[in-house]
Design an enzyme around this catalytic site. Structure first.
Site, PDB file in Angstrom:
ATOM      1  N   SER A 250       3.858  -1.708   3.776  1.00  0.00           N
ATOM      2  CA  SER A 250       3.573  -1.475   2.363  1.00  0.00           C
ATOM      3  C   SER A 250       4.743  -1.813   1.450  1.00  0.00           C
ATOM      4  O   SER A 250       4.591  -1.821   0.231  1.00  0.00           O
ATOM      5  CB  SER A 250       3.170  -0.015   2.133  1.00  0.00           C
ATOM      6  OG  SER A 250       4.290   0.839   2.240  1.00  0.00           O
TER       7      SER A 250
ATOM      8  N   LYS B 268       8.836   4.898  -0.175  1.00  0.00           N
ATOM      9  CA  LYS B 268       8.181   4.298  -1.333  1.00  0.00           C
ATOM     10  C   LYS B 268       9.150   4.262  -2.521  1.00  0.00           C
ATOM     11  O   LYS B 268      10.192   4.916  -2.517  1.00  0.00           O
ATOM     12  CB  LYS B 268       6.944   5.108  -1.730  1.00  0.00           C
ATOM     13  CG  LYS B 268       5.807   5.075  -0.721  1.00  0.00           C
ATOM     14  CD  LYS B 268       5.146   3.721  -0.641  1.00  0.00           C
ATOM     15  CE  LYS B 268       3.940   3.755   0.283  1.00  0.00           C
ATOM     16  NZ  LYS B 268       4.312   3.975   1.686  1.00  0.00           N
TER      17      LYS B 268
END
EC number: 3.4.21.88
Length: 251
Positions: free
Chosen positions: A172, A210
């Site tokens: 991701s 993230k």
């Protein structure tokens, strides 16, 4: 042609700009290179300006711009770097215009990198960090565990504060140059600025890597892959465990 210290300073400035968007201070540059005075940093910056690698921005404090990074770099016996002069990236990938680009050490790290690896810089010091297991760059996986092993990393990656390492799992964050299988070097902290790539603990159960975005009272954990969606949580559901400072990549 660059000296080894010019090359290391240019790399340090470039890394800091990509991580935070702010140039390091002269004291930080002095400490990073192990120099005793800031006058040595002034001389190195002047040399980088004269060679077209660095630019000082007028009327702004601590404002430096990296114009280009050397490629095909080797050092001769006098510590001079031989560069073909082409505006290519330092770590072998495209130089992004914006966004996070972590410091990447290619190859299985040892205190001296083999001459066939890029960049061809000799790291004379290493430090052992606890390896806490895997962390998701994708759907959050199990929370951080106690260290089961350790790994040596360049000492220049871990200046100040407590650090640990995690193995990246998932894709991701690939658009930020963070790949599955990379070893993440993380500085432990519980606060971070917007846009920082962090290790986040969600609901005290799952850890993920993230980019941090604050949206009012909410916290958004933003991926760097268009195939993934940003996840938004209440402030009581997310705890910051650390921020990414570097990657080690094996081939």
């Amino acid at each position: 042609m660059l000296t080894r210290k010019q090359y290391l300073l240019l790399s340090f400035i470039d890394q800091r700009l990509k991580l935070s968007g702010v140039s390091p201070s002269f004291d930080e540059m002095k400490d990073a290179l192990g120099l005793k005075s800031k006058s040595g940093i002034h001389r190195l910056i002047k040399g980088l300006e004269e060679r077209g690698f660095l630019k000082r921005l007028p009327h702004r404090a601590r404002a430096l711009e990296v114009l280009r990074l050397p490629c095909n770099l080797t050092f001769d016996g006098d510590g001079e770097a031989l560069d073909d002069g082409q505006p290519a990236p330092l770590f072998g990938g495209p130089l992004p215009e914006t966004g996070f680009s972590p410091q990447v050490i290619r190859g299985n790290f040892t205190p001296t990198l083999p001459s066939t690896q890029v960049p061809q810089v000799l790291f004379t010091e290493s430090i052992s960090l606890p390896l806490l297991g895997k962390i998701a760059a994708g759907t959050p996986i199990a929370a951080l565990i106690d260290p089961t092993s350790s790994i040596d990393v360049p000492a220049s990656m871990v200046r100040g504060g407590e650090h640990f390492a995690l193995r990246i799992e998932g894709d991701s964050m690939i658009e930020a140059g963070i790949l599955s299988g990379d070893l993440a070097v993380v500085r432990r902290c519980d606060e971070a600025e917007n846009g920082t790539v962090i290790v986040a603990l969600v609901d005290n159960e799952e850890a993920t890597l993230k980019r941090l975005r604050r949206k009012g009272a909410s916290i958004a954990l933003e991926p760097a892959n268009r195939a993934f969606k940003t996840q938004i949580y209440g402030p009581d559901r997310v705890r910051i465990q650390g921020r990414l400072v570097g990657l080690i990549r094996s081939y």
